[in-house]
Design a protein around this motif. Structure first.
Motif, PDB file in Angstrom:
ATOM      1  N   TRP A  72       0.815  -1.212   0.000  1.00  0.00           N
ATOM      2  CA  TRP A  72       0.000   0.000   0.000  1.00  0.00           C
ATOM      3  C   TRP A  72       0.852   1.267   0.000  1.00  0.00           C
ATOM      4  O   TRP A  72       0.434   2.295  -0.533  1.00  0.00           O
ATOM      5  N   LEU A  73       2.072   1.196   0.561  1.00  0.00           N
ATOM      6  CA  LEU A  73       2.981   2.336   0.457  1.00  0.00           C
ATOM      7  C   LEU A  73       3.433   2.529  -0.990  1.00  0.00           C
ATOM      8  O   LEU A  73       3.558   3.651  -1.477  1.00  0.00           O
ATOM      9  N   CYS A  74       3.671   1.407  -1.663  1.00  0.00           N
ATOM     10  CA  CYS A  74       4.028   1.481  -3.086  1.00  0.00           C
ATOM     11  C   CYS A  74       2.863   2.025  -3.898  1.00  0.00           C
ATOM     12  O   CYS A  74       3.052   2.825  -4.824  1.00  0.00           O
ATOM     13  N   ALA A  75       1.654   1.593  -3.552  1.00  0.00           N
ATOM     14  CA  ALA A  75       0.467   2.097  -4.251  1.00  0.00           C
ATOM     15  C   ALA A  75       0.320   3.604  -4.048  1.00  0.00           C
ATOM     16  O   ALA A  75      -0.031   4.335  -4.981  1.00  0.00           O
ATOM     17  N   LEU A  76       0.611   4.076  -2.841  1.00  0.00           N
ATOM     18  CA  LEU A  76       0.508   5.508  -2.572  1.00  0.00           C
ATOM     19  C   LEU A  76       1.566   6.307  -3.324  1.00  0.00           C
ATOM     20  O   LEU A  76       1.343   7.479  -3.661  1.00  0.00           O
ATOM     21  N   CYS A  82      -9.718   4.710  -0.828  1.00  0.00           N
ATOM     22  CA  CYS A  82      -9.869   3.289  -1.175  1.00  0.00           C
ATOM     23  C   CYS A  82      -8.580   2.504  -0.912  1.00  0.00           C
ATOM     24  O   CYS A  82      -8.627   1.373  -0.405  1.00  0.00           O
ATOM     25  N   ILE A  83      -7.424   3.087  -1.247  1.00  0.00           N
ATOM     26  CA  ILE A  83      -6.151   2.399  -0.988  1.00  0.00           C
ATOM     27  C   ILE A  83      -5.983   2.163   0.508  1.00  0.00           C
ATOM     28  O   ILE A  83      -5.657   1.046   0.948  1.00  0.00           O
ATOM     29  N   ILE A  84      -6.215   3.191   1.309  1.00  0.00           N
ATOM     30  CA  ILE A  84      -6.100   3.059   2.764  1.00  0.00           C
ATOM     31  C   ILE A  84      -7.136   2.069   3.294  1.00  0.00           C
ATOM     32  O   ILE A  84      -6.851   1.250   4.181  1.00  0.00           O
ATOM     33  N   GLY A  85      -8.350   2.122   2.731  1.00  0.00           N
ATOM     34  CA  GLY A  85      -9.409   1.206   3.167  1.00  0.00           C
ATOM     35  C   GLY A  85      -9.062  -0.248   2.898  1.00  0.00           C
ATOM     36  O   GLY A  85      -9.237  -1.115   3.778  1.00  0.00           O
ATOM     37  N   PHE A  86      -8.570  -0.552   1.699  1.00  0.00           N
ATOM     38  CA  PHE A  86      -8.181  -1.921   1.381  1.00  0.00           C
ATOM     39  C   PHE A  86      -6.987  -2.362   2.236  1.00  0.00           C
ATOM     40  O   PHE A  86      -6.914  -3.505   2.670  1.00  0.00           O
ATOM     41  N   ALA A  96      -5.053  -5.741   6.657  1.00  0.00           N
ATOM     42  CA  ALA A  96      -4.321  -5.877   7.915  1.00  0.00           C
ATOM     43  C   ALA A  96      -5.195  -6.472   9.010  1.00  0.00           C
ATOM     44  O   ALA A  96      -4.760  -7.348   9.771  1.00  0.00           O
ATOM     45  N   VAL A  97      -6.442  -6.027   9.099  1.00  0.00           N
ATOM     46  CA  VAL A  97      -7.354  -6.497  10.147  1.00  0.00           C
ATOM     47  C   VAL A  97      -7.722  -7.964   9.955  1.00  0.00           C
ATOM     48  O   VAL A  97      -7.820  -8.740  10.907  1.00  0.00           O
ATOM     49  N   THR A  98      -7.920  -8.360   8.700  1.00  0.00           N
ATOM     50  CA  THR A  98      -8.372  -9.734   8.416  1.00  0.00           C
ATOM     51  C   THR A  98      -7.219 -10.712   8.213  1.00  0.00           C
ATOM     52  O   THR A  98      -7.460 -11.905   8.014  1.00  0.00           O
TER      53      THR A  98
END
Length: 502
Positions: free
Chosen positions: A145-149, A362-366, A371-373
């Motif tokens: 997700w850091l790469c996506a950001l 959406c990126i942060i949400g996914f 992470a939670v699941t």
């Protein structure tokens, strides 16, 4: 003719300073922007192996030619309409002109959701591929997700720039993709595994194969974004000539290049072996082939260009969304500030920032959900990319079908347009697109990686189509309660234009 049919986007009297889209795109620049959305290296390295693996048929290369022909039929009526309806609303404006304003707004809602699904889904695979590439090539471990950001930030910056400048960046990235795929073609054809078999273009075998529908459903992703030329109508030098030329040129290049390149890979690896290797290697197939044939440096370069290919596609879809939002903001259908352009760069700043904000959430949400699941390593590819992009493709194919229908209604009784352009070609396109649409629906479980029945198979297509229904309802509400706004639907202009031209 209606007001929107005779407007010239280059007419200075139409510009109020706050809403101007300004650019000097020529045919070549526009073709690069169109091809960027289809992501040539992503298709050859990722899409084609997936199609070989799922369909287990040799005729995958022929599928690209068949789809190219269907889309060229579509492009005939589409290009004819581009000379009459000239604003950045593109498909939305065409449907409003051909089928009516309520139907146009339904298409606008559907387009926004479908293109956003495509664009945001791409962040999943972009982040994943960048993360594993950094780990493999530099030993750097970074979360997907850091790469996506990182991709998100670059897209946001380019989206705020003048289109002429950003088109040059995208042009370089697309040329790099052609270089890598061209090198693969050269090496494959120079050292064929079993001669030059033509099973990939065997028409009777292709037509009779049980996997033909799936091959076309998967192959359609290679053409996503070909219709985007019209969103740059106000940013081209001569839209009435440039838009048709760029559309025909891009579709022809895409169809021929993909068919030839996928066949070349088939020749290099072997017509039979390529299916087994596609199942085994997946998106690594092309890079594995380069390394196995003594070109490891080119394989590593290809992996890097694969990332830039995904980025170019991200930016291309971002552009489309920003310009749809701009048009709806101009017309007053969405808040007026969304219809503003940057006074410096003339980029659709309101739409661009809005799309970037949605993508960020959406990126942060996914990422949080994963992470939670405790989601598996492949989560951003299987879920974020797989679910969203296939849902978006489903919606876009439906949009193209509706647009072809709009062409027929728009030109009915217009003797100035020949029968082939206004009826025969759009109807043939509708037949082809309708078949692909049904096949995507039938194979949706495979497309999203579901095993057996899954709520996704019903739920995601339903959500996509329901957005169109909501747009239709919104259109009816505007007709009854805000007739001035309703009258502007599909025109691409707002109250400033009304004040100047009443």
């Amino acid at each position: 003719m209606t007001q929107q049919q005779i407007l010239d986007p280059q007419d200075p009297s139409l510009h109020d300073g706050k809403h101007d889209l300004v650019g000097h795109l020529g045919t070549g620049s526009l073709i690069f922007l169109i091809i960027a959305a289809s992501a040539p290296l992503t298709v050859v390295a990722g899409g084609a192996p997936t199609s070989f693996a799922v369909t287990e048929m040799a005729g995958v290369p022929l599928g690209y030619l068949v789809l190219g022909i269907v889309i060229l039929f579509f492009s005939v009526g589409y290009a004819a309409m581009s000379s009459r309806v000239t604003n950045a609303g593109a498909i939305y404006a065409y449907t409003a002109a051909g089928l009516g304003k309520r139907q146009g707004l339904a298409v606008a809602w559907l387009a926004l959701v479908s293109y956003n699904a495509m664009q945001i889904g791409l962040y999943g695979i972009f982040g994943f591929v960048l993360a594993i590439t950094l780990d493999a090539m530099a030993g750097i471990t970074v979360s997907w997700w850091l790469c996506a950001l990182t991709g998100w930030l670059l897209t946001a910056i380019l989206g705020a720039m003048n289109i002429d400048a950003s088109a040059k960046v995208i042009g370089v990235l697309v040329l790099l993709e052609f270089f890598i795929v061209g090198a693969v073609d050269f090496f494959a054809l120079s050292t064929p595994a079993d001669g030059y078999p033509m099973g990939g273009f065997d028409v009777p075998e292709f037509v009779s194969s049980p996997g033909v529908g799936a091959a076309l459903a998967f192959g359609m992703a290679a053409f996503m974004g070909f219709e985007s030329a019209t969103i740059y109508t106000e940013e081209t030098k001569n839209p009435r000539k440039t838009i048709p030329r760029a559309t025909y040129g891009a579709v022809t290049i895409i169809a021929l290049f993909y068919a030839f390149s996928v066949w070349a890979v088939q020749v290099g690896i072997g017509e039979t072996l390529v299916i087994d290797k596609s199942i085994e290697m997946g998106p690594e197939l092309v890079f594995w082939y380069l390394a196995e044939t003594g070109h490891p440096v080119l394989a590593d370069l290809g992996r890097v260009v694969f990332i830039t290919s995904l980025f170019a596609a991200l930016f291309a879809f971002h552009n489309a969304i920003a310009r749809y939002i701009l048009t709806l903001g101009r017309e007053g259908v969405l808040p007026e500030f969304l219809g503003r352009t940057s006074p410096k760069t003339h980029a659709p700043i309101g739409g661009s920032l809005t799309q970037s904000a949605l993508a960020f959430v959406c990126i942060i949400g996914f990422a949080a959900y994963g992470a939670v699941t405790g989601a598996p390593f492949e989560f951003p590819v299987i879920v974020m990319f797989g679910w969203l992009t296939n849902a978006g493709a489903f919606g876009i194919v439906f949009l193209l079908f509706i647009t072809a229908l709009s062409c027929v209604f728009f030109f009915r009784g217009d003797a100035s347009i020949n029968l082939f352009s206004r009826v025969i070609s759009p109807v043939l396109a509708m037949i082809g697109l309708g078949f692909v649409f049904i096949e995507i629906l039938i194979h949706f479980d495979v497309l999203v990686g579901a095993e057996g029945f899954s709520p996704l198979v019903i739920g995601m297509p339903t959500v996509i189509l329901l957005t169109g229904v909501l747009g239709l309802i919104r259109g009816e509400w505007l007709r009854r309660n805000r007739p001035a706004v309703f009258d502007r639907i599909g025109t691409g202009h707002g109250v400033e234009f009304d004040n100047q031209h009443t």
